[in-house]
Design an enzyme around this catalytic site. Structure first.
Site, mmCIF file in Angstrom:
data_model
loop_
_atom_site.group_PDB
_atom_site.id
_atom_site.type_symbol
_atom_site.label_atom_id
_atom_site.label_comp_id
_atom_site.label_asym_id
_atom_site.label_seq_id
_atom_site.Cartn_x
_atom_site.Cartn_y
_atom_site.Cartn_z
ATOM 1 N N GLU A 10 -10.431 4.684 4.766
ATOM 2 C CA GLU A 10 -9.131 5.136 5.308
ATOM 3 C C GLU A 10 -9.855 6.237 6.556
ATOM 4 O OE1 GLU A 10 -6.291 7.116 3.226
ATOM 5 O OE2 GLU A 10 -5.830 5.249 2.250
ATOM 6 N N GLU B 62 -5.639 -1.116 -1.344
ATOM 7 C CA GLU B 62 -4.786 -0.029 -1.781
ATOM 8 C C GLU B 62 -3.313 -0.266 -1.780
ATOM 9 O OE1 GLU B 62 -5.616 4.325 -1.141
ATOM 10 O OE2 GLU B 62 -7.621 3.910 -1.033
#
Length: 496
Positions: free
Chosen positions: A173, A292
């Site tokens: 991320e 995710e």
């Protein structure tokens, strides 16, 4: 009563079913590791301190890969802290989750746990506070047989055979300003490319994942993927997607249709990747690692006060899932499977306690959350080829996504039979579903199970762990190819 119909035809193949679609995620966050998979004082603990009850549930869940050790945690992680004698490992502040990390579990313990659970390890690298040299060191430690300083150190630490980790995430991320070491797309793309290039000098057969957007709502979404892939296209195999969903302001209809957004996310990332490939005149296709995804009530976490101190393994993000969560979750699974031509790996976040299908009590019981069941059933029954299924169904109006079909479905087809995974999003009544399977040569329904409850907010608990579980659906109407789907339900229909 609502009426719906779908047609099954083995010629409508999308792609093979990929076992890596059924991956999950273990991060050093809250109680996922400590009192989750690892609790040496637990009555069920084995010689390595792993909870046997959690291992049993992990095998039942049917996971294929486990992404580790993060997540946001990895962007400040020093992997060397988690090797060698446990008594000599340093305690560190974890900035991601405002906790203290004891490092009792590290890479060697994690790989031992994977072997016991019969799953493939998937390693994430710290490209937030660290870089190329540390990534190469971890790769050498994990995968080189022996004869070098780091591989011999692994042997000395008790792991004679290489860990053989094939899939590596190049950071986590990095588009997010919450990430330790957050970078622009160009900064990250250059670092990811140089890290990938160096890792391939060690082993050209590694499978590498570049960080995509952490949400389709990010202001850099789309542009981030394009810029990162301009730098990394020929060096990586995957671009990642992350997405979480929750019911907001009582809008159950939109929540049950969350997979509409996931489909959009996937299509957009594929378009960005293919655009870059076309500009580079490359025949290579970049696949998606949706590493995710889950139902997560993120708003509760964002509104919570951080702890005043730095606790060890505090209870964080312990969402307790109800039936509606499980049905929305099932819709997300359908989306991942429907896009198997490009989504070839995925990781449910996370495995234990932290927004997880498995919950535990420290020193006590472990049980299945409602979301455990759609995942376990899809992992068990999805095999062979993914078939494109386009249900003809009534629609309903949603605040977030406009008109959405009441019924969503996908099918898999193998030599031993065909399986349909179906959600009924209707909140006001059942749907009568007709299945046209003439192209399957006379196949008939042999089993139907349904996950539902009169109370869409009913949950499983340690005291009542079986309240929400798949049960036989006896509502096969007089036509043997017509099924009555209860409102707000996840259904598995097997034909043979």
């Amino acid at each position: 009563m609502h009426q719906a119909k779908l047609t099954l035809d083995p010629t409508f193949k999308v792609a093979p079913v990929h076992r890596r679609t059924f991956g999950t995620f273990v991060e050093h966050l809250g109680r996922c590791v400590y009192t989750g998979i690892h609790e040496p004082d637990h009555p069920s603990a084995d010689d390595d301190g792993f909870r046997r009850d959690v291992l049993d549930l992990t095998r039942e869940l049917g996971i294929s890969t486990v992404r580790y050790p993060g997540g946001n945690f990895v962007s400040g992680y020093r992997w060397e802290d988690g090797i060698g004698p446990v008594s000599q490992r340093p305690r560190r502040l974890d900035l991601a989750w405002h906790s203290t990390e004891t490092n009792e579990v590290g890479v060697d313990e994690f790989v031992r746990w994977c072997r016991k659970a019969s799953v493939e390890p998937m390693m994430a690298l710290n490209l937030g506070t660290r870089g190329i040299a540390e990534a190469l060191d971890l790769l050498e430690y994990c995968n080189h047989p022996s004869g070098t300083a780091l591989s011999d150190l692994r042997v000395a630490n008790g792991a004679k055979e290489p860990h053989g980790i094939r899939m590596w995430c190049l950071g986590n991320e990095m588009d997010g300003p919450w990430q330790t070491g957050h970078k622009t797309a160009r900064e990250y793309g250059r670092l990811a490319a140089e890290t990938a290039r160096a890792m391939r000098m060690v082993d050209p057969k590694l499978e590498l994942v570049a960080c995509g957007s952490s949400s389709s709502h990010q202001p850099t979404f789309g542009a981030w993927e394009a810029t990162v892939l301009e730098e990394t296209y020929d060096l990586v195999d995957y671009i990642s997607c992350h997405a979480y969903y929750e019911e907001q302001d009582g809008d159950l209809g939109s929540f049950l249709a969350s997979s509409v957004n996931m489909d959009y996310f996937i299509a957009s990332v594929v378009a960005s990747a293919d655009h870059v490939g076309a500009r580079l005149k490359s025949r290579k296709k970049i696949n998606i690692s949706f590493d995710e995804w889950n139902v997560w009530y993120l708003s509760r976490f964002q509104n919570a006060e951080p702890p005043a101190d730095w606790p060890v393994a505090p209870p964080l993000l312990e969402d307790h899932y109800h039936l509606a969560d499980a049905v929305a979750f099932g819709g997300l699974l359908i989306s991942l499977l429907r896009n198997s031509d490009r989504v070839t790996a995925a990781s449910l976040a996370q495995l234990v306690n932290v927004i997880a299908p498995i919950m535990t009590e420290p020193g006590g019981r472990a049980w299945r959350q409602t979301t455990f069941h759609p995942f376990a059933q899809a992992s068990r029954h999805a095999a062979g080829d993914m078939l494109r299924v386009e249900p003809v169904s009534p629609s309903y109006e949603t605040k977030l996504y406009g008109e959405v079909p009441l019924v969503d479905a996908v099918a898999t087809h193998a030599e031993d039979g065909t399986t349909l995974f179906v959600v009924n999003r209707s909140t006001d009544g059942p749907v009568s579903l007709e299945i046209d399977a003439r192209a399957l040569g006379g196949a008939r329904i042999v089993e139907v199970t349904t996950l539902t409850d009169p109370d869409v907010y009913a949950r499983n608990t340690a005291d009542d762990p079986g309240r929400i579980a798949p049960r036989p659906n006896a509502d096969v109407e007089h036509d043997p190819m017509r099924i009555l789907l209860p409102p707000v339900s996840w259904n598995v229909i097997r034909l043979g």
